[in-house]
Write a protein that holds these residues in place. Structure first.
Motif, mmCIF file in Angstrom:
data_model
loop_
_atom_site.group_PDB
_atom_site.id
_atom_site.type_symbol
_atom_site.label_atom_id
_atom_site.label_comp_id
_atom_site.label_asym_id
_atom_site.label_seq_id
_atom_site.Cartn_x
_atom_site.Cartn_y
_atom_site.Cartn_z
ATOM 1 N N LEU A 138 11.948 1.046 5.612
ATOM 2 C CA LEU A 138 10.853 1.525 6.935
ATOM 3 C C LEU A 138 9.812 1.601 6.334
ATOM 4 C CD1 LEU A 138 10.590 2.485 9.814
ATOM 5 C CD2 LEU A 138 10.981 5.010 9.016
ATOM 6 N N ILE A 139 8.476 1.826 5.630
ATOM 7 C CA ILE A 139 7.478 1.930 4.860
ATOM 8 C C ILE A 139 7.235 0.780 4.703
ATOM 9 C CG2 ILE A 139 5.889 2.780 3.777
ATOM 10 C CD1 ILE A 139 6.863 5.019 5.331
ATOM 11 N N MET A 140 7.867 -0.097 3.813
ATOM 12 C CA MET A 140 6.870 -0.899 3.739
ATOM 13 C C MET A 140 6.769 -2.171 5.344
ATOM 14 S SD MET A 140 6.674 -2.037 0.787
ATOM 15 C CE MET A 140 6.847 -0.598 -0.839
ATOM 16 N N ASN A 141 8.048 -1.696 5.651
ATOM 17 C CA ASN A 141 7.903 -2.799 7.045
ATOM 18 C C ASN A 141 6.220 -2.583 7.655
ATOM 19 O OD1 ASN A 141 9.332 -4.625 9.014
ATOM 20 N ND2 ASN A 141 8.756 -3.148 10.205
ATOM 21 N N PHE A 142 6.457 -1.179 7.797
ATOM 22 C CA PHE A 142 5.130 -0.812 8.074
ATOM 23 C C PHE A 142 3.992 -1.212 7.172
ATOM 24 C CE2 PHE A 142 1.520 2.674 8.245
ATOM 25 C CZ PHE A 142 1.180 2.142 9.207
ATOM 26 N N LEU A 143 4.163 -0.937 6.422
ATOM 27 C CA LEU A 143 2.704 -1.639 5.315
ATOM 28 C C LEU A 143 2.142 -3.401 5.409
ATOM 29 C CD1 LEU A 143 2.876 0.559 1.993
ATOM 30 C CD2 LEU A 143 1.741 1.242 3.910
ATOM 31 N N GLU A 144 3.253 -3.884 5.687
ATOM 32 C CA GLU A 144 3.302 -5.382 5.679
ATOM 33 C C GLU A 144 3.127 -6.003 7.222
ATOM 34 O OE1 GLU A 144 7.022 -6.804 4.487
ATOM 35 O OE2 GLU A 144 7.136 -6.518 2.582
ATOM 36 N N GLY A 145 2.587 -5.192 8.069
ATOM 37 C CA GLY A 145 2.237 -4.975 9.430
ATOM 38 C C GLY A 145 3.372 -5.534 10.270
ATOM 39 N N LYS A 146 4.925 -5.559 10.261
ATOM 40 C CA LYS A 146 5.658 -6.084 10.537
ATOM 41 C C LYS A 146 6.380 -5.116 12.007
ATOM 42 C CE LYS A 146 7.308 -8.584 7.343
ATOM 43 N NZ LYS A 146 8.042 -9.462 6.377
ATOM 44 N N ASP A 147 6.609 -5.852 12.962
ATOM 45 C CA ASP A 147 6.921 -5.040 13.984
ATOM 46 C C ASP A 147 8.602 -3.967 13.523
ATOM 47 O OD1 ASP A 147 9.023 -6.858 14.259
ATOM 48 O OD2 ASP A 147 7.760 -7.673 15.983
ATOM 49 N N PRO A 177 1.377 -5.531 -4.738
ATOM 50 C CA PRO A 177 0.779 -4.004 -5.718
ATOM 51 C C PRO A 177 0.397 -2.936 -4.946
ATOM 52 C CG PRO A 177 0.074 -5.767 -7.042
ATOM 53 C CD PRO A 177 0.484 -6.824 -5.609
ATOM 54 N N LEU A 178 -0.152 -3.632 -3.959
ATOM 55 C CA LEU A 178 -1.495 -2.607 -3.415
ATOM 56 C C LEU A 178 -0.346 -1.291 -2.353
ATOM 57 C CD1 LEU A 178 -3.862 -0.872 -2.454
ATOM 58 C CD2 LEU A 178 -4.028 -2.670 -0.965
ATOM 59 N N ARG A 179 0.638 -2.040 -1.929
ATOM 60 C CA ARG A 179 1.981 -1.311 -1.482
ATOM 61 C C ARG A 179 2.047 -0.812 -2.269
ATOM 62 N NH1 ARG A 179 1.826 -6.842 1.674
ATOM 63 N NH2 ARG A 179 3.443 -7.634 0.434
ATOM 64 N N TYR A 180 3.141 -1.042 -3.061
ATOM 65 C CA TYR A 180 3.817 -0.699 -4.403
ATOM 66 C C TYR A 180 3.022 0.715 -4.066
ATOM 67 C CZ TYR A 180 7.867 -3.578 -3.846
ATOM 68 O OH TYR A 180 9.199 -4.202 -3.836
ATOM 69 N N ALA A 181 2.107 0.553 -4.743
ATOM 70 C CA ALA A 181 1.315 1.840 -5.357
ATOM 71 C C ALA A 181 1.289 2.439 -3.928
ATOM 72 C CB ALA A 181 -0.276 1.271 -5.355
ATOM 73 N N VAL A 182 0.627 2.660 -2.465
ATOM 74 C CA VAL A 182 0.467 3.525 -2.072
ATOM 75 C C VAL A 182 2.340 4.331 -1.671
ATOM 76 C CG1 VAL A 182 0.502 3.426 0.672
ATOM 77 C CG2 VAL A 182 -1.059 2.275 -0.686
ATOM 78 N N TYR A 183 3.121 3.684 -1.550
ATOM 79 C CA TYR A 183 4.496 3.724 -1.689
ATOM 80 C C TYR A 183 5.187 5.018 -2.679
ATOM 81 C CZ TYR A 183 9.449 4.343 -0.914
ATOM 82 O OH TYR A 183 11.103 4.941 -0.261
ATOM 83 N N GLY A 184 4.816 4.402 -4.324
ATOM 84 C CA GLY A 184 5.104 4.852 -5.504
ATOM 85 C C GLY A 184 3.790 6.371 -5.327
ATOM 86 N N PHE A 185 2.744 6.605 -4.410
ATOM 87 C CA PHE A 185 2.143 7.447 -5.003
ATOM 88 C C PHE A 185 2.448 8.638 -3.848
ATOM 89 C CE2 PHE A 185 -1.603 9.959 -3.245
ATOM 90 C CZ PHE A 185 -2.177 10.926 -4.747
ATOM 91 N N PHE A 186 2.524 8.083 -2.552
ATOM 92 C CA PHE A 186 2.494 9.042 -1.131
ATOM 93 C C PHE A 186 4.192 9.217 -1.608
ATOM 94 C CE2 PHE A 186 -1.435 7.166 -0.207
ATOM 95 C CZ PHE A 186 -2.078 9.035 0.252
ATOM 96 N N PHE A 187 5.250 8.193 -1.776
ATOM 97 C CA PHE A 187 6.466 8.826 -1.216
ATOM 98 C C PHE A 187 7.394 8.858 -2.069
ATOM 99 C CE2 PHE A 187 4.763 6.692 2.372
ATOM 100 C CZ PHE A 187 5.329 7.282 2.901
ATOM 101 N N THR A 188 7.809 8.077 -3.350
ATOM 102 C CA THR A 188 8.568 7.844 -4.748
ATOM 103 C C THR A 188 7.955 8.843 -5.807
ATOM 104 O OG1 THR A 188 9.036 5.781 -4.894
ATOM 105 C CG2 THR A 188 9.201 6.307 -7.249
ATOM 106 N N GLY A 189 6.984 9.504 -6.053
ATOM 107 C CA GLY A 189 6.549 10.354 -6.977
ATOM 108 C C GLY A 189 6.798 12.058 -5.986
ATOM 109 N N PRO A 190 5.970 12.273 -4.765
ATOM 110 C CA PRO A 190 6.673 13.410 -4.352
ATOM 111 C C PRO A 190 7.836 13.834 -3.553
ATOM 112 C CG PRO A 190 4.353 12.408 -3.592
ATOM 113 C CD PRO A 190 5.252 11.573 -3.864
ATOM 114 N N LEU A 191 8.408 12.714 -3.407
ATOM 115 C CA LEU A 191 9.645 12.743 -2.848
ATOM 116 C C LEU A 191 10.824 13.125 -3.794
ATOM 117 C CD1 LEU A 191 10.436 10.648 0.484
ATOM 118 C CD2 LEU A 191 10.021 13.051 -0.278
ATOM 119 N N SER A 192 10.904 12.329 -4.820
ATOM 120 C CA SER A 192 11.955 12.574 -6.154
ATOM 121 C C SER A 192 10.967 13.886 -7.186
ATOM 122 C CB SER A 192 10.922 11.287 -6.882
ATOM 123 O OG SER A 192 11.883 9.865 -6.799
#
Length: 195
Positions: free
Chosen positions: A127-136, A72-87
């Motif tokens: 891309l963002i979820m990969n980064f937020l999950e700490g994957k390479d 939920p924290l990753r999704y909150a970050v994605y929603g706040f910084f990307f989904t809301g403003p970009l949409s």
């Protein structure tokens, strides 16, 4: 008599709560449109992930109480910084670039959303979820090779009718909220299928 009157006032206050919340939301939407849509997207995205986890646990009949708090924290970050403003800005762009008086404006907007915005947004999500999950980057490349096209095809099937309604019938200021509410049900649906 006095207790009954106070109980009636309290019950009337409960009915007024949704109206007050809506009035407050509309005020914030007017004063701070991007921030309001970002916060709403962050909250609903986090809630969607949380509900998806709960449904998945129930489907698998798991009794453990542990949840992935990071989800939920990753999704909150994605929603706040990307989904809301970009949409927000994409819907504004569509409104100005393809005004309602243009012939077949609704269809043109839908095609723009489905053929340009949806693939780009899905790529950004991976891309963002990969980064937020700490994957390479190799994990990102693997996810893209195996998951991008199936996810995009499913997106086109499910979200095309939703976006048709959103673009053609929902007022501009509520389009991000409408898409976020649809996404909430989408997360729950995916979790119920075990995906």
């Amino acid at each position: 008599m006095a207790p009954a009157a106070s109980r009636l006032r309290a019950e009337a206050g409960l009915g007024a709560l949704p109206r007050r919340a809506l009035a407050q939301y509309l005020l914030f939407l007017r004063l701070y449109p991007v921030l309001t849509k970002a916060a709403t997207s962050g909250i609903l995205s986090a809630l969607g992930n949380f509900l998806a986890q709960m449904i998945e646990k129930k489907r698998k009949k798991e009794n453990s109480r542990s949840l992935d708090v990071g989800g939920p924290l990753r999704y909150a970050v994605y929603g706040f910084f990307f989904t809301g403003p970009l949409s927000h800005f994409f819907y504004l762009f569509m409104e100005h670039w393809i005004p309602p008086e243009v012939p077949l404006a609704g269809l043109r907007r839908l095609l723009l959303d489905r053929l340009v915005f949806a693939p780009a947004f899905l790529l950004l999500f991976f891309l963002i979820m990969n980064f937020l999950e700490g994957k390479d980057t190799s994990a990102f490349a693997t996810k893209m090779r195996g998951g991008f096209w199936p996810a995009l095809r499913m997106n086109w099937r499910v979200w095309t009718p939703v976006q048709f309604i959103n673009i053609n019938y929902i007022p501009l200021k509520f389009r991000v909220l409408f898409a976020n509410l649809a996404a909430l049900f989408w997360y729950a649906y995916l979790a119920s299928l075990g995906k």
